[in-house]
Design an enzyme around this catalytic site. Sequence first.
Site, PDB file in Angstrom:
ATOM      1  CE  LYS A 117     -30.862  80.599 -25.967  1.00 25.88           C
ATOM      2  NZ  LYS A 117     -31.118  80.419 -24.548  1.00 25.88           N
TER       3      LYS A 117
ATOM      4  CB  SER B  85     -41.936  76.018 -20.419  1.00 24.08           C
ATOM      5  OG  SER B  85     -41.254  75.643 -21.598  1.00 24.08           O
ATOM      6  CB  CYS B  86     -38.767  80.940 -21.157  1.00 18.88           C
ATOM      7  SG  CYS B  86     -37.379  81.915 -20.558  1.00 18.88           S
TER       8      CYS B  86
ATOM      9  CE  LYS C  31     -37.770  72.906 -22.480  1.00 20.80           C
ATOM     10  NZ  LYS C  31     -36.441  73.306 -22.986  1.00 20.80           N
TER      11      LYS C  31
ATOM     12  CG  ASN D 220     -37.960  75.737 -19.918  1.00 23.91           C
ATOM     13  OD1 ASN D 220     -36.854  75.998 -19.449  1.00 23.91           O
ATOM     14  ND2 ASN D 220     -38.395  76.262 -21.041  1.00 23.91           N
TER      15      ASN D 220
ATOM     16  CB  CYS E 107     -32.003  56.079  14.740  1.00 21.49           C
ATOM     17  SG  CYS E 107     -33.427  55.082  15.227  1.00 21.49           S
TER      18      CYS E 107
ATOM     19  CB  CYS F 106     -36.500  49.361  14.289  1.00 17.61           C
ATOM     20  SG  CYS F 106     -36.359  49.669  12.515  1.00 17.61           S
TER      21      CYS F 106
END
Length: 400
Positions: free
Chosen positions: A48, A140-141, A179, A206, A357, A379
């Site tokens: 962390k 990147s937080c 990161k 992240n 459809c 189709c």
Amino acid sequence: MTDQSDLTTTLGKLTLKNPFMLASAPPTASVEHILRGFRAGWGGAVIKTIHPDGMAIRDVSPRFAAWKGAGGELLGFENIELLSKKSVSYWEAGIGQIREEFPDRILIASIMGDPDPKSWQELAGTVQDAGCDAIELNVSCPHGMPEAGVGAAIGQNPPLVNQLTRSVVKSVKVPVYVKMTPNITDITLPAKAAAAGGAAGISAINSVQSLCGVDIETFGPHPSVDGMSTHGGYSGPAIKPIGLGRVAAIAGCIDLPVMGIGGVSTWQDAVEYLLLGASAVQVCTAVMWNGYGIVKEMNRGLVSYLAWKGFSSPDELRGLGLRQLTAHQSLSRDVRIRPVITDAKKCDGCGRCVVACRDGGYGAIRLVKKKPIIDPAACDGCGLCILVCPSGALGALEDQ
Ligand SMILES: Cc1cc2nc3c(=O)[nH]c(=O)nc-3n(C[C@H](O)[C@H](O)[C@H](O)COP(=O)(O)O)c2cc1C
């Protein structure tokens, strides 16, 4: 079961016991957490995010929100949590302790300094000397930290990513991973900037900036902190398609190892990341919801999959799916799929294909005696009917 050493995986210069790593997050919030994760069988862990002691980190309560399916299953998870609550000296001692008990696992220290690269360099030197195998720069937080000029505020600015990576790389000997934030128009730009700065590899992604939901009675977005909320970071199954797309984009343009992150809960999810160019995967939300024990089935499943497909190592999967990824304009216009009822017993005449459809397609399906009849002339081969069929009665034939 085959021995788990069959899952030995190469991550640049590092060797993992298996490609399953714990991402930097609550499951790696303390030494005790990481030791329990390693005992359960995880091949590596990213601590962390560690920060200089002077950086004030005060979490709010509550700090999570979730988007659940009708059956209560997790679809997406949002957090507004900040960084590690432990001091630098706690991690200095802790890294050594984890190393001693699990010398065969990869331990990566995620770090974040203040806007001055010097604080990152100092922290990088400290965690390196403590014995970590590599460093991951958290640029990147998506919440809280960008307001202080760090986190995604750096990751969204390729020149800053380059400068910071270069500064840290020159101050340490261990590999430096960077990161990436997905909250940017073109993730390949910061990835290339990190590579040019000397990064050993890239971690992506992240969490995705989000608002997970709104209380329609009080009008307040979730999570409500004393009546107020803020944009958070989205994770879990809902972001897997975003993670896969970003990892493929990065792996397709730079020749460095990538750790794939985002919505990995099963060995199949991991295989998808490896096929799109990842060397290993990191997992956070699935562990927060289901515990470290999920790695046992991930290891078992991957061993069986490799044996079934005739591979001897996860390394052999790396990037195989990228060969089938091309520019939209290069896709064939010569093939049309044709929906057919592949299993008539499964069709209960619910009519979902007809409605889809009619209102989202080409009006090519009608029900006759509760069975769908497809008009091949109308189709267009889009495939919507097959996807909305709840019973799996519809399949596709390919017309050349
Ligand atoms: C509660 C929580 C806290 C997190 N804290 C960090 C962190 O401190 N540093 C970091 O780099 N990423 C952090 N993350 C992001 C995760 O490492 C990961 O990139 C993201 O959750 C996507 O993976 P997942 O879908 O497996 O959860 C955190 C995620 C969550 C859910």
